[in-house]
Motif scaffolding. Structure first.
Motif, PDB file in Angstrom:
ATOM      1  N   SER A   2     -52.377  -1.191   1.615  1.00  0.00           N
ATOM      2  CA  SER A   2     -52.822  -0.226   2.633  1.00  0.00           C
ATOM      3  C   SER A   2     -53.271  -1.001   3.865  1.00  0.00           C
ATOM      4  O   SER A   2     -53.809  -2.088   3.752  1.00  0.00           O
ATOM      5  N   CYS A   3     -53.039  -0.443   5.007  1.00  0.00           N
ATOM      6  CA  CYS A   3     -53.413  -1.128   6.255  1.00  0.00           C
ATOM      7  C   CYS A   3     -54.136  -0.143   7.171  1.00  0.00           C
ATOM      8  O   CYS A   3     -53.670   0.970   7.394  1.00  0.00           O
ATOM      9  N   ARG A   4     -55.284  -0.593   7.693  1.00  0.00           N
ATOM     10  CA  ARG A   4     -55.954   0.217   8.718  1.00  0.00           C
ATOM     11  C   ARG A   4     -56.369  -0.686   9.875  1.00  0.00           C
ATOM     12  O   ARG A   4     -57.418  -0.531  10.485  1.00  0.00           O
ATOM     13  N   VAL A   5     -55.454  -1.621  10.164  1.00  0.00           N
ATOM     14  CA  VAL A   5     -55.708  -2.540  11.267  1.00  0.00           C
ATOM     15  C   VAL A   5     -55.683  -1.809  12.611  1.00  0.00           C
ATOM     16  O   VAL A   5     -56.399  -2.167  13.534  1.00  0.00           O
ATOM     17  N   CYS A   6     -54.869  -0.763  12.734  1.00  0.00           N
ATOM     18  CA  CYS A   6     -54.833  -0.099  14.035  1.00  0.00           C
ATOM     19  C   CYS A   6     -54.824   1.424  13.869  1.00  0.00           C
ATOM     20  O   CYS A   6     -54.717   1.940  12.759  1.00  0.00           O
ATOM     21  N   ASN A   7     -54.887   2.098  14.976  1.00  0.00           N
ATOM     22  CA  ASN A   7     -55.059   3.557  14.929  1.00  0.00           C
ATOM     23  C   ASN A   7     -53.735   4.329  14.993  1.00  0.00           C
ATOM     24  O   ASN A   7     -53.727   5.535  15.152  1.00  0.00           O
ATOM     25  N   GLY A  16     -45.202   0.169   7.600  1.00  0.00           N
ATOM     26  CA  GLY A  16     -46.212   0.919   8.328  1.00  0.00           C
ATOM     27  C   GLY A  16     -45.624   1.457   9.626  1.00  0.00           C
ATOM     28  O   GLY A  16     -44.475   1.140   9.971  1.00  0.00           O
ATOM     29  N   VAL A  17     -46.402   2.242  10.368  1.00  0.00           N
ATOM     30  CA  VAL A  17     -45.900   2.849  11.611  1.00  0.00           C
ATOM     31  C   VAL A  17     -45.388   1.780  12.570  1.00  0.00           C
ATOM     32  O   VAL A  17     -44.365   1.947  13.239  1.00  0.00           O
ATOM     33  N   CYS A  18     -46.062   0.618  12.624  1.00  0.00           N
ATOM     34  CA  CYS A  18     -45.652  -0.456  13.538  1.00  0.00           C
ATOM     35  C   CYS A  18     -44.426  -1.199  13.037  1.00  0.00           C
ATOM     36  O   CYS A  18     -43.822  -1.962  13.783  1.00  0.00           O
ATOM     37  N   GLY A  19     -44.072  -1.023  11.767  1.00  0.00           N
ATOM     38  CA  GLY A  19     -42.932  -1.753  11.218  1.00  0.00           C
ATOM     39  C   GLY A  19     -43.323  -2.866  10.265  1.00  0.00           C
ATOM     40  O   GLY A  19     -42.451  -3.557   9.736  1.00  0.00           O
ATOM     41  N   GLY A  27     -52.158   3.854  12.320  1.00  0.00           N
ATOM     42  CA  GLY A  27     -52.311   4.072  10.877  1.00  0.00           C
ATOM     43  C   GLY A  27     -53.500   4.956  10.620  1.00  0.00           C
ATOM     44  O   GLY A  27     -53.934   5.671  11.527  1.00  0.00           O
ATOM     45  N   PRO A  28     -54.080   4.974   9.449  1.00  0.00           N
ATOM     46  CA  PRO A  28     -53.805   4.048   8.349  1.00  0.00           C
ATOM     47  C   PRO A  28     -52.427   4.274   7.721  1.00  0.00           C
ATOM     48  O   PRO A  28     -51.919   5.391   7.714  1.00  0.00           O
ATOM     49  N   CYS A  29     -51.881   3.150   7.182  1.00  0.00           N
ATOM     50  CA  CYS A  29     -50.541   3.185   6.581  1.00  0.00           C
ATOM     51  C   CYS A  29     -50.598   2.654   5.157  1.00  0.00           C
ATOM     52  O   CYS A  29     -51.491   1.888   4.809  1.00  0.00           O
ATOM     53  N   ARG A  30     -49.569   3.075   4.375  1.00  0.00           N
ATOM     54  CA  ARG A  30     -49.450   2.558   3.012  1.00  0.00           C
ATOM     55  C   ARG A  30     -47.976   2.275   2.752  1.00  0.00           C
ATOM     56  O   ARG A  30     -47.107   3.006   3.209  1.00  0.00           O
TER      57      ARG A  30
HETATM   58 FE1  SF4 Z   1     -51.372  -1.446  10.025  1.00  0.00          FE
HETATM   59 FE2  SF4 Z   1     -49.118  -1.327  11.498  1.00  0.00          FE
HETATM   60 FE3  SF4 Z   1     -50.079   0.868  10.251  1.00  0.00          FE
HETATM   61 FE4  SF4 Z   1     -51.357  -0.165  12.399  1.00  0.00          FE
HETATM   62  S1  SF4 Z   1     -49.325   0.741  12.332  1.00  0.00           S
HETATM   63  S2  SF4 Z   1     -52.319   0.537  10.487  1.00  0.00           S
HETATM   64  S3  SF4 Z   1     -51.047  -2.350  12.059  1.00  0.00           S
HETATM   65  S4  SF4 Z   1     -49.295  -1.019   9.273  1.00  0.00           S
END
Ligand code: SF4
Ligand code: MSK
Length: 623
Positions: free
Chosen positions: A48-53, A69-72, A55-58
């Motif tokens: 799981s990633c919540r580095v940026c907004n 994740g949304v960023c790839g 996301g959060p992504c899984r």
């Molecule tokens: Fe993490 Fe990328 Fe999702 Fe942002 S978009 S929360 S950096 S995976």
């Protein structure tokens, strides 16, 4: 195991206190752990990633749902980034602890820290020489000022290398340079880890992990080493000292004061105040026989190592110590202090005091310590603790304390060996001691309390492997009686003979979490004496019950320093087999050591024995 108490902890005091806590309707860490089950599978795997907004992504580990994740970012990037951030947080914690000590040193030099002093002048001079400071005909306070200034320089951005890496063997330093992981400024490496893990910066899982090694090295050979050295300079370099451990160190007829956390800056002042005649007199006037100071976790180990102050327990015992109803005051500094403690204390008469400008807790009174007010504030608080003795209700201290010996700094070990590491090397060459294992780290409710530390240590010493330990592991083995003078009866024949001749236990308490680097300094002394690298030695590390981000940084700087390290609980990395393979195999090609994960301490002992045998064979020694 017949009941839940025995399932949670191997310790008698823990089991009895859990029963008491249940009766008193105290919620403990084990209750809250149960309430969290099942824990999030994505997070357990690091997916799981919540580095940026955005996301959060899984990322779906079964390949059915999203793989990016949304960023790839894919699983490898997300897992590596998450691990990198854990290491950055752990390195920041130790290094900030070190910085606080350097600030006290600076204040001592400037005459602004009443009650603090330079206790080990020899060590001050030796560390100053390491920093290239000219000490000729200079007064200790002047050297201290210059050293504090030079150390502060190590925290900021430097172009080349941290000063104290020179303590590592030459071959290791060359390896770090060639691999591009030589640590530079302490703060720089942590800051760079946070930068690299920002969305859209370092998206190479290998380069992220390599920088994570450099970041951890900046903790081990930087912030943690500075913390250890300055603590020794200010409060004394530990020497073997008898002490007692477990909840039985609390006293029914004395004012009990407990210090908890990590940094000795506050607890040393509390110790001084507890020994002052007017306050001891006041305690007697209130009907107590005296003032009993006890420690918890690493601030407890700091006092135990230098002064033989008793330790009431390790991480998972901290709530239960309050549930004795016998603690007049608990003072905390920072790290590993559960935010639940104030709530537990509200059921008893215990006064809870937070002392650091950077650590607040619910249900605690905040009384901030600074170098200029520490002595007076410590006296004021001890006075208030004594007043609180009258408010005590029923107390329950169900066990007798266990005897133990602590205080094994590298200097103390070398001195016990007669001034040189040669006798230890000879014993290793002769196979009487087959190798050395560092058993370190925390407790974690995912592992039966103290079972990992104690079982692993027992198996190692039975097989003639000398154990050196720190932190909660060191408290666990002390409670289990493995640090009593006669604990050599649990050791194999060779280890028993050597420890018996030296008059030391087979398990040596080397200090608190920041003191893990003492283990590496010992390993460096052995490597230098043999003319080899740390990774060539029959040594290993283990963190059988780790929980904290600091432990991840410690494990990483152990591996990056060439020490094979076995973790108990699995870190959140299983979402990326690339990351798992690099950490458990690939790092052998980069730093000559790697991680293993094995929650069963019986099997972990086998892994360590096998590793030590292979290193012995490679050195041409009888395996
Ligand atoms: Fe993490 Fe990328 Fe999702 Fe942002 S978009 S929360 S950096 S995976
Ligand atoms: S206190 S980091 S629980 S060892 Fe150092 Fe114990 Fe781990 Fe905290």
């Amino acid at each position: 195991m017949s009941n839940i108490y025995e399932k949670n902890t191997i310790t008698e005091d823990g089991q009895l206190m859990l029963k008491k806590a249940e009766k008193d309707q105290i919620e403990t860490v084990w209750d809250r752990y149960q309430a969290q089950l099942p824990q999030c599978g994505y997070c357990e795997m690091g997916l799981s990633c919540r580095v940026c907004n955005m996301g959060p992504c899984r990322v779906d580990p079964f390949g059915e749902g999203p793989q990016k994740g949304v960023c790839g970012a894919d699983a490898d990037i997300i897992v590596a980034r998450n691990l990198g951030r854990m290491i950055a947080a752990g390195a920041a914690a130790h290094s900030d602890h070190g910085r606080d000590l350097v600030e006290v040193l600076e204040n001592v030099a400037e005459g602004n820290a009443p009650g603090y002093a330079i206790t080990d002048v020899e060590k001050l001079k030796q560390v100053a020489l390491d920093y290239g400071i000219n000490i000729d005909e200079k007064a200790p306070l002047r050297i201290a000022g210059e050293l504090a200034h030079a150390m502060q320089g190590d925290y900021g951005t430097r172009k080349k290398e941290l000063t104290l890496v020179k303590r590592a063997p030459k071959k290791r330093r060359e390896l770090w340079r060639n691999a591009g992981i030589m640590p530079r400024g302490i703060d720089r490496e942590t800051s760079e880890m946070m930068h690299r893990t920002h969305m859209g910066v370092d998206n190479g899982w290998q380069s992220l992990l390599l920088h994570a090694l450099r970041n951890a090295l900046s903790d081990g050979w930087g912030g943690s080493l500075i913390a250890t050295e300055v603590s020794d300079i200010l409060f004394g370099t530990p020497k073997p000292t008898p002490n007692t451990v477990n909840i039985g160190v609390l006293k029914e007829d004395e004012v009990n004061i407990v210090v908890h956390g990590h940094n000795p800056v506050v607890s040393e002042m509390i110790l001084q105040a507890c020994q002052e005649p007017d306050l001891l007199r006041m305690a007697k006037e209130k009907g107590a026989k005296g003032i009993n100071l006890a420690g918890l976790c690493c601030t407890g180990s700091e006092l135990l190592m230098r002064h033989g102050i008793p330790v009431a327990g390790n991480h998972l015992m901290t709530e239960l110590v309050i549930a004795t109803g016998a603690v007049e005051m608990m003072l905390v500094d920072y790290q590993c202090i559960m935010p639940s403690l104030g709530t537990v204390a509200s059921c008893y008469h215990t006064r809870m005091i937070s002392t650091s400008d950077k650590a607040r807790f619910p249900g605690m009174e905040h009384r901030e310590f600074h170098p200029d007010n520490s002595r007076e504030l410590a006296r004021e608080l001890i006075r208030e603790a004594i007043e609180n003795y009258e408010q005590r209700g029923q107390v329950y201290i169900p066990v007798e304390p266990v005897q133990s010996v602590g205080g094994f700094s590298v200097e103390a070990i070398i001195s016990a060996l007669g001034g040189t590491p040669a006798p230890l090397l000879e014993a290793i060459k002769a196979g009487k001691i087959r190798g050395v294992a560092g058993v370190v780290g925390c407790n974690n409710p995912k592992i039966r309390h103290d079972h990992g530390h104690v079982t692993l240590t027992q198996r190692l010493i039975e097989n003639d492997i000398l154990v050196v330990d720190t932190g909660c592991a060191a408290i666990a083995t002390a409670k289990a009686g493995l640090k009593m003078a006669d604990a050599i009866r649990y050791a194999g024949p060779g280890l028993k003979e050597v420890c018996g001749a030296l008059g030391i236990p087979p398990v040596l308490h080397m200090g608190s979490c920041v003191d893990n680097v003492r283990i590496l300094i010992l390993a460096s002394a052995l490597a230098d004496a043999l003319g080899c690298d740390i990774s060539d030695l029959p040594v290993a590390g283990s963190a059988p019950e780790w929980y904290s981000e600091k432990a991840v940084s410690i494990g990483t700087y152990f591996v990056a320093s060439g020490v094979y390290t076995v973790l108990g609980p699995m870190p959140p990395i299983t979402g990326s087999m690339n990351v798992v393979k690099l950490l458990t195999e690939g790092l052998n090609d980069v730093v000559g050591a790697a991680f293993a994960v094995e929650p069963d301490p019986e099997k972990a002992a086998l892994l360590i024995r096998r590793h030590i045998e292979s290193k012995r064979r490679a050195l041409g020694l009888d395996a």
